[in-house]
Design an enzyme around this catalytic site. Structure first.
Site, short mmCIF file in Angstrom:
data_model
loop_
_atom_site.label_atom_id
_atom_site.label_comp_id
_atom_site.label_asym_id
_atom_site.label_seq_id
_atom_site.Cartn_x
_atom_site.Cartn_y
_atom_site.Cartn_z
N HIS A 59 0.84 -1.21 0.00
CA HIS A 59 0.00 0.00 0.00
C HIS A 59 0.87 1.25 0.00
CE1 HIS A 59 -3.34 -2.66 0.69
NE2 HIS A 59 -2.75 -3.14 1.76
N CYS A 60 1.75 1.34 -0.96
CA CYS A 60 2.72 2.42 -1.05
C CYS A 60 2.64 3.04 -2.44
CB CYS A 60 4.13 1.84 -0.80
SG CYS A 60 5.49 2.99 -1.02
#
Length: 181
Positions: A59-60
């Site tokens: 989730h970057c």
């Protein structure tokens, strides 16, 4: 009887040391595979190979680099390159659910290179692999998708920030240098 036992013990010790000597210190680690009960023995799987080791997160903003890492792997794997992704929640952007992490890697981005289970990659809690990488490179990951290029002898030849994409000419040059050694 004692003499033969001592001789046998000595031979086992020498054999173990010889095996460890064939494998660079950097690779003398095991990590769990992503969504696997089996451990990855780095000496067994990667000795004699050039490596790109990268700490990842699902989730970057840099997560799309999985696509470039896979392309790099496909381009150079026939020449002895291995890419190793190590998910980490050190920057609070990895899922607590290994199934979700695996889905991002394998389904969303088509990753075929080696992925480990989630590991700490910086500070005193860092897995021994990342402590060794940071020691050789002189720096620990500052964010997700920090890349270390390692030659066939287990020596870090370059380290790249998250902002450096897998197709960056400097990273490609480092990979080619690692493959040539």
């Amino acid at each position: 009887m004692l003499r033969s036992w001592l001789l046998g013990s000595l031979l086992l010790t020498v054999s173990a040391l010889a095996s460890a000597g064939d494998c660079p210190a950097l690779l003398q680690h095991e990590l769990p595979g992503l969504r696997s009960k089996a451990s990855i023995d780095f000496c067994e799987r990667f000795a004699g190979k050039a490596l790109v080791v990268v700490n990842t997160a699902s989730h970057c903003g840099f997560t799309p680099q999985f696509k470039g890492l896979e392309a790099l792997y496909q381009r150079y794997r026939g020449q002895g390159l291995e890419v190793i992704g190590v998910p980490s929640d050190d920057f609070f952007q990895e899922s607590d659910d290994a199934a979700e992490t695996a889905k991002v890697c394998y389904v969303n981005y088509g990753v075929t290179f080696t992925m480990t289970g989630t590991q700490p990659v910086r500070g005193s809690d860092a897995t021994p692999l990342f402590r060794a990488l940071a020691e050789q490179a002189g720096r620990a990951p500052r964010w997700n998708f920090y890349k270390y290029v390692v030659d066939r002898n287990g020596q870090v030849v370059a380290a790249f920030s998250s902002k450096v994409k897998p197709d960056d000419p400097e990273l490609i040059a480092a990979v080619e240098k690692a493959l040539a050694q």
